[in-house]
Design a protein around this motif. Structure first.
Motif, PDB file in Angstrom:
ATOM      1  N   CYS A  93       0.856  -1.338  -0.004  1.00 17.11           N
ATOM      2  CA  CYS A  93      -0.157   0.077  -0.037  1.00 17.11           C
ATOM      3  C   CYS A  93       0.907   1.107   0.181  1.00 17.11           C
ATOM      4  O   CYS A  93       0.422   2.409  -0.587  1.00 17.11           O
ATOM      5  N   TYR A  94       2.144   1.011   0.916  1.00 17.87           N
ATOM      6  CA  TYR A  94       2.815   2.433   0.869  1.00 17.87           C
ATOM      7  C   TYR A  94       3.416   2.676  -0.371  1.00 17.87           C
ATOM      8  O   TYR A  94       3.625   3.658  -0.858  1.00 17.87           O
ATOM      9  N   PHE A  95       4.077   1.592  -0.978  1.00 21.66           N
ATOM     10  CA  PHE A  95       4.754   1.670  -2.164  1.00 21.66           C
ATOM     11  C   PHE A  95       3.868   1.804  -3.343  1.00 21.66           C
ATOM     12  O   PHE A  95       4.298   2.485  -4.508  1.00 21.66           O
ATOM     13  N   PHE A  96       2.424   1.639  -3.239  1.00 23.40           N
ATOM     14  CA  PHE A  96       1.767   1.959  -4.392  1.00 23.40           C
ATOM     15  C   PHE A  96       1.661   3.436  -4.348  1.00 23.40           C
ATOM     16  O   PHE A  96       1.484   3.874  -5.612  1.00 23.40           O
ATOM     17  N   TYR A 156       1.349  -3.496 -10.701  1.00 21.61           N
ATOM     18  CA  TYR A 156       2.277  -3.860  -9.713  1.00 21.61           C
ATOM     19  C   TYR A 156       1.935  -4.568  -8.487  1.00 21.61           C
ATOM     20  O   TYR A 156       2.137  -5.601  -7.926  1.00 21.61           O
ATOM     21  N   ALA A 157       0.697  -3.931  -8.108  1.00 19.19           N
ATOM     22  CA  ALA A 157       0.107  -4.159  -6.558  1.00 19.19           C
ATOM     23  C   ALA A 157      -0.732  -5.701  -6.687  1.00 19.19           C
ATOM     24  O   ALA A 157      -0.592  -6.656  -5.957  1.00 19.19           O
ATOM     25  N   ALA A 158      -1.260  -5.949  -7.910  1.00 16.42           N
ATOM     26  CA  ALA A 158      -1.869  -7.300  -8.063  1.00 16.42           C
ATOM     27  C   ALA A 158      -1.071  -8.174  -8.651  1.00 16.42           C
ATOM     28  O   ALA A 158      -1.391  -9.381  -8.209  1.00 16.42           O
ATOM     29  N   GLN A 159      -0.171  -8.097  -9.260  1.00 19.15           N
ATOM     30  CA  GLN A 159       0.800  -9.145  -9.904  1.00 19.15           C
ATOM     31  C   GLN A 159       2.034  -9.240  -9.442  1.00 19.15           C
ATOM     32  O   GLN A 159       2.660 -10.349  -9.456  1.00 19.15           O
ATOM     33  N   LEU A 163       9.039  -7.264 -13.778  1.00 19.73           N
ATOM     34  CA  LEU A 163       9.225  -6.131 -14.756  1.00 19.73           C
ATOM     35  C   LEU A 163       8.555  -4.743 -14.032  1.00 19.73           C
ATOM     36  O   LEU A 163       9.169  -3.724 -13.986  1.00 19.73           O
ATOM     37  N   ALA A 164       7.259  -4.787 -13.514  1.00 21.37           N
ATOM     38  CA  ALA A 164       6.818  -3.920 -12.704  1.00 21.37           C
ATOM     39  C   ALA A 164       7.661  -3.440 -11.730  1.00 21.37           C
ATOM     40  O   ALA A 164       7.769  -2.280 -11.392  1.00 21.37           O
ATOM     41  N   ASN A 165       8.370  -4.361 -10.873  1.00 23.11           N
ATOM     42  CA  ASN A 165       9.139  -4.139  -9.704  1.00 23.11           C
ATOM     43  C   ASN A 165      10.214  -3.317 -10.405  1.00 23.11           C
ATOM     44  O   ASN A 165      10.768  -2.286  -9.775  1.00 23.11           O
ATOM     45  N   ASN A 166      10.756  -3.675 -11.520  1.00 22.98           N
ATOM     46  CA  ASN A 166      12.059  -2.923 -11.777  1.00 22.98           C
ATOM     47  C   ASN A 166      11.560  -1.673 -12.367  1.00 22.98           C
ATOM     48  O   ASN A 166      12.647  -0.775 -12.283  1.00 22.98           O
ATOM     49  N   SER A 215      13.329 -10.967   2.029  1.00 22.90           N
ATOM     50  CA  SER A 215      11.761 -11.017   2.590  1.00 22.90           C
ATOM     51  C   SER A 215      10.778  -9.751   1.972  1.00 22.90           C
ATOM     52  O   SER A 215       9.536  -9.929   2.213  1.00 22.90           O
ATOM     53  N   PHE A 216      11.554  -8.722   1.908  1.00 26.18           N
ATOM     54  CA  PHE A 216      10.906  -7.401   1.452  1.00 26.18           C
ATOM     55  C   PHE A 216      10.405  -7.513   0.082  1.00 26.18           C
ATOM     56  O   PHE A 216      11.088  -7.339  -0.895  1.00 26.18           O
ATOM     57  N   ASP A 217       9.093  -7.763   0.021  1.00 26.00           N
ATOM     58  CA  ASP A 217       8.238  -7.656  -1.274  1.00 26.00           C
ATOM     59  C   ASP A 217       7.930  -6.549  -1.715  1.00 26.00           C
ATOM     60  O   ASP A 217       6.770  -6.115  -1.740  1.00 26.00           O
ATOM     61  N   ALA A 218       8.936  -5.898  -1.959  1.00 30.74           N
ATOM     62  CA  ALA A 218       8.712  -4.393  -2.341  1.00 30.74           C
ATOM     63  C   ALA A 218       9.893  -3.737  -3.471  1.00 30.74           C
ATOM     64  O   ALA A 218      10.661  -4.574  -3.643  1.00 30.74           O
TER      65      ALA A 218
END
Length: 349
Positions: A93-96, A156-159, A163-166, A215-218
């Motif tokens: 949510c924060y990174f969104f 990104y939040a959904a999938q 690529l979205a991460n990068n 662990s950090f999935d962001a």
């Protein structure tokens, strides 16, 4: 106005980011090229018509590794004692929100060229309904830029696709290098020295850094697809791009302040960054273990720059350069010019 080499770097960075979707790209080469292109783009975007008015102080630079250590340890304990899914949901949510801001700001210069001048310049002021003192200024161009940013962050939040991460990670890096100013090379040296020790300690002497990174999935790291099923991605932390990047950007602005846009100390610092990153990859593959990238990048950036300025006999000029003083001097000059023009107009009357 974006010059040809800057435009080429942007296109190359976009192409390299998308390339693994279509062809097999060596992850080691991908790490090096992506990081270097991101630094290059961010550095040139940091060059503004006027020097930054707010810069990092030496005190902040000294505290930065301590604050970073506290945050890193807090995250480690959080993942250890709280549900990982819950923590990552909050972080998503924060990174969104953060991603929309960063991606919109990154896209804005390209989008502005196709919009009316009025949309780029006229400010809209929004006041919070119950807190009138809280207001936000924005332009119509920023609203337009936020539309693709919002859809992209939703994807990104959904999938959580790599690529979205990068793309979000690269946007964070570019914005960080563009917006953050060290002010002086002394402050930069203090910051890099502190984070040099920070990186070595948390990677070599504790499991904290590697554990949090996994662990950090962001989008705090870039992911590079590999052909190895046991290790599907190579990773590079955003800090290994942004922290040295703001130092390299300072070298570029130092060159620009002296009338040297495409040569000088920027080339040395950038070459040092590239050499340090290459050495990181070589050592990592040799030992087959995670490496603190700043262990190799910091000596590369600082060392190459130091050798260059010693060779030129310009150590004093380099150490005395301070963007906050330059900004202050320019504001004084503009004020005196205004006062002078006002006095002249009075005399004319």
């Amino acid at each position: 106005m974006m010059r040809n080499h800057e435009r080429a770097a942007n296109v190359a960075l976009l192409g390299l980011t998308l390339a693994p979707l279509f062809i097999k790209v060596n992850p080691n080469l991908n790490v090096i090229l992506t990081a270097c292109l991101t630094v290059y783009v961010g550095c040139y975007r940091s060059v503004k018509p006027t020097p930054p008015s707010e810069t990092m102080s030496s005190e902040h630079a000294m505290r930065f590794p301590l604050v970073g250590s506290a945050m890193l340890l807090s995250l480690f304990l959080l993942f250890k004692f709280v549900s990982k899914d819950l923590v990552n949901a909050v972080l998503t949510c924060y990174f969104f929100v953060l991603g929309i801001v960063a991606l919109s700001a990154t896209l804005l210069p390209s989008i502005k060229r196709f919009l009316p001048k009025k949309w780029n310049e006229d400010l809209i002021v929004w006041h919070a309904p119950y807190l009138r003192s809280l207001s936000v200024d924005f332009t119509r161009s920023q609203i337009v830029a936020s539309i693709p940013g919002t859809f992209f962050c939703a994807w990104y939040a959904a999938q959580k696709h790599w690529l979205a991460n990068n793309i979000l990670g690269i946007s964070f890096c570019i914005q960080g290098i563009e917006m953050l100013s060290l002010g002086s090379f002394k402050t930069g040296a203090i910051l890099l020295a502190g984070l040099f020790v920070y990186d070595i300690f948390w990677v070599f002497f504790t499991p904290v850094m590697v554990s949090v990174a996994k662990s950090f999935d962001a989008p705090i790291k870039l992911l590079f697809p590999t052909a190895v099923s046991a290790r599907p991605f190579s990773m590079l932390g955003l800090g290994d791009i942004v922290i040295p990047g703001i130092f390299v950007a300072l070298a570029l602005r130092f060159d620009v302040s002296r009338g040297k846009h495409n040569s000088g100390y920027f080339g040395s610092a950038f070459l040092g960054y590239t050499a340090g990153l290459v050495l990181t990859i070589v050592v990592m593959n040799w030992f087959q273990a995670a490496q603190p990238a700043l262990l190799y990048i910091v000596p590369g950036v600082v060392g190459f720059l130091a050798v260059h300025c010693i060779w030129n006999g310009e150590v004093k000029q380099l150490l005395e350069f301070d963007e906050s003083k330059v900004a202050s001097d320019e504001s004084k000059d503009s004020t005196s010019l205004k006062d002078g023009s006002g006095e002249n107009s009075k005399k004319a009357e």
